[in-house]
Scaffold this motif. Sequence first.
Motif, short mmCIF file in Angstrom:
data_model
loop_
_atom_site.label_atom_id
_atom_site.label_comp_id
_atom_site.label_asym_id
_atom_site.label_seq_id
_atom_site.Cartn_x
_atom_site.Cartn_y
_atom_site.Cartn_z
N UNK A 362 26.19 -28.22 -19.95
CA UNK A 362 26.22 -26.96 -20.70
C UNK A 362 26.86 -25.83 -19.89
N UNK A 363 27.40 -24.87 -20.58
CA UNK A 363 27.96 -23.70 -19.93
C UNK A 363 27.47 -22.45 -20.63
N UNK A 364 27.94 -21.30 -20.17
CA UNK A 364 27.52 -20.06 -20.82
C UNK A 364 28.42 -18.91 -20.42
N UNK A 365 28.58 -17.95 -21.31
CA UNK A 365 29.43 -16.80 -21.05
C UNK A 365 28.74 -15.75 -20.19
N UNK A 366 29.49 -15.06 -19.34
CA UNK A 366 28.94 -13.91 -18.62
C UNK A 366 28.82 -12.72 -19.59
N UNK A 398 22.15 -14.76 -12.03
CA UNK A 398 21.82 -15.88 -12.91
C UNK A 398 22.54 -15.77 -14.24
N UNK A 399 22.29 -16.78 -15.09
CA UNK A 399 22.98 -16.83 -16.37
C UNK A 399 21.98 -16.87 -17.51
N UNK A 400 22.19 -16.00 -18.50
CA UNK A 400 21.46 -16.11 -19.76
C UNK A 400 22.55 -16.07 -20.83
N UNK A 401 23.20 -17.23 -21.03
CA UNK A 401 24.40 -17.26 -21.87
C UNK A 401 24.16 -16.69 -23.26
N UNK A 402 22.90 -16.78 -23.71
CA UNK A 402 22.59 -16.36 -25.06
C UNK A 402 22.87 -14.87 -25.26
N UNK A 403 22.85 -14.10 -24.18
CA UNK A 403 23.12 -12.65 -24.29
C UNK A 403 24.51 -12.42 -24.87
#
Lengths: 457, 457
Positions: A362-366, A398-403
């Motif tokens: 999985x990945x996520x956007x900044x 850290x990453x909270x891609x959902x933001x």
Amino acid sequence: MSTPQEYIEANKEKFIEELFELLRIPSVSTDSSKKQEIQKAANFLISQFENLELDTVKKFDTPGHPIVYAEHCPHEDRPTVLIYGHYDVQPSDPDELWDSPAFEPTVKNGLIYARGASDDKGQSFTHVKAIESFIKTGNELPVNIKFILEGEEEIGSPNLVPFLEEHEDLLACDMVLISDTAMFAEDQPSITYGLRGLAYMEVEVVGPNRDLHSGVYGGAVENPLNVLCEIIAKLKDENGVIQIPGFYDNVIPLTEADRTAFAQLPFDEEEYKNTLDIKEVHGEKGYSTLERASARPTLDVNGIWGGYQKEGAKTVLPSKGNAKISMRLVPDQDPKQIAGLFKKHVESLAPNTVKVTVTEHHGGHPSVTDLNFYGLKAGAKAFEEIYDKEVLFSREGGSIPIVADFKRVLGVESILMGFGLTSNAIHSPNENFAIKDFYRGIKTSARFLELLPEYSS
Amino acid sequence: MSTPQEYIEANKEKFIEELFELLRIPSVSTDSSKKQEIQKAANFLISQFENLELDTVKKFDTPGHPIVYAEHCPHEDRPTVLIYGHYDVQPSDPDELWDSPAFEPTVKNGLIYARGASDDKGQSFTHVKAIESFIKTGNELPVNIKFILEGEEEIGSPNLVPFLEEHEDLLACDMVLISDTAMFAEDQPSITYGLRGLAYMEVEVVGPNRDLHSGVYGGAVENPLNVLCEIIAKLKDENGVIQIPGFYDNVIPLTEADRTAFAQLPFDEEEYKNTLDIKEVHGEKGYSTLERASARPTLDVNGIWGGYQKEGAKTVLPSKGNAKISMRLVPDQDPKQIAGLFKKHVESLAPNTVKVTVTEHHGGHPSVTDLNFYGLKAGAKAFEEIYDKEVLFSREGGSIPIVADFKRVLGVESILMGFGLTSNAIHSPNENFAIKDFYRGIKTSARFLELLPEYSS
């Protein structure tokens, strides 16, 4: 009729008991054998909301783990806050390094030790209890609220974005409230306005079709573990600069203002090193520790394995080696694009003596939140009233891609109101959460909801 | 009275049953929980010798695993052969890659599959049965024999050299006979006259004092897995040349004669690659595959581990990483000296952001046997009679450090009469040994002992 704050004061022990009940459920989402535990955690939250008699309480099934939804919207003319959190947790291993069992919450020196104590069961539960403090005292909720609690955050929320897209109307709101970050320091209320993204890769290097005797074949047949190390070594140069072509192309450089803000944050590098027992920090040349840890992209080996790993000496030339490698991303890097660049580069580094396979987790956007948003200002005021200290606005590593997804799908900003500390050891053995932060979190959440109407007008 | 060769023909099934009994004992010397199994294997061999009513049969205790000793010396004026072998085996893992259980011998297409089938239970047992073929038929042993079978070969024979030194008189002999090597090809009798030595190291890189969240700390704190890979990558250059200062100082260069001999050995590189399923061979630039695999030193990562190694993605910046790294050595490299050079170099490569610890496992000296020794010639003749094919003399890449020790302590040459094949997958899953090679081994051993007196005069 008592006030919400009075109710919170009066029910501290009950809140802790309920949190412990949730923490005892090993809802590890990366472990496919733990599906029933995930359900159990979701059902626990459903019963919490049902007990509050909210307008709507519903468990949405997904192809993976369920999403717990609840809403209570008494007002036509007031803001709607969508509260997001996750009830899944990271694996607890290595279990032998825990001082108390990961899924039996234990209190020591005012800290609750348990997997998920901070990330994110403890933090997200504060908002459930804040809502309860209005409902159970007969006070009207000051704003409309919607809850969306998922069970797949630790595996990259594969089903959350499709859910957002499918239920755009149901989820319509004015802001998202998330407590899944850390305060800058103990007793230092902080609002995170920037988060890094993530690209998480797995590399497999296969040499000969079986494990070989290193005496008989060593020197004549390529060793996949040596190759794996050589590939990894080439991914960064001696200045900590990532060598993947195109990696930095979309990185927005830090402005002078950004760098000044970072330099003004309270930070004791000696204490930081002492706490971690390291002689020197290390990172990209030309940046400070705080900049490196939150506003610059990274590349880390998260795991590596291959060949003989037990006691003694086995003279094997192994058939294969594997590594998990992740990159933290900053605006405007795109996780899919970075994953592609990584794959292409690693494949180009592979000699034709081995087969190299690169796969993507999985990945996520900044993301970065607008500092002028009224929700942020209300959050800061609530924090300051409860903690009696001025809020710091910071970016977190850290990453909270959902933001980024909330922004894209629902068009709203997120308020990252963290009650944890970096010393909470999230993702590590002995994860913990201070009891006082749990209580102050509930109080801050309740106060924030009370303050919001006046800030919105 | 039947001849030894007739006895061997008549007792083939009995021999196999006895070998299987030995193979069923999981005498893994690297595994400290298997001490009782080691004793069981030693006792099995003791009972074999007792059944032959040899002059002396004795189990010598050591600080580690026991040494099984037996002797039968009827002649004052004939050579004494010391037969060396080992009854301990390598670990069987990864067990899931075995097609049949590692410790339940299974015959398929004429091959015995079991851990130790070739290395070294199957091979060393041929000599026990060869002696039996004289004793049980009432034929006098043609020479004096002494057996020394140890249980610590796979952990570097830590107690064998002290034993040799302490029992120099007891072990006095004219040569050592060892079957723990491979034939050059199927049906191609071969005597190994050169062996590589070994230095086996373990490297631990420790960064922060606990596993960290790679989002919160990544980029600012050195990752010990990245460092471990960077150190390993620096140990060889792009031409496969080992970069440890002083590493090649004592390497005796291959002569033109050596290289011509290598070039004349039958070797099909395409078949070699196909069997291993590799596109290209790889090794030190300027040397052939056979030279690389047997007469040049090497450096291989035998194992590596650290961080998250299970399903899915865990965003951890691990506290430490480990690797097992071994070097095969050639005359006149000294394992202790090389271990010291390795340690010094690796420590010099370590940045001060981490702590690096280098420890040494067992090592062994390389060796080359004099090609004019009469024992080698008798061995070649016996091989040729039984296999009906001319013997090849070759150097092998593996290590039998004890060969150098026999030379030093007892002053004698060793005859390496291998009955195995490189395809036996020793140290790997599905280790095997051809039944026909087991039988021909027994016959060759018996014939060798018969021929020896005439070659010695």
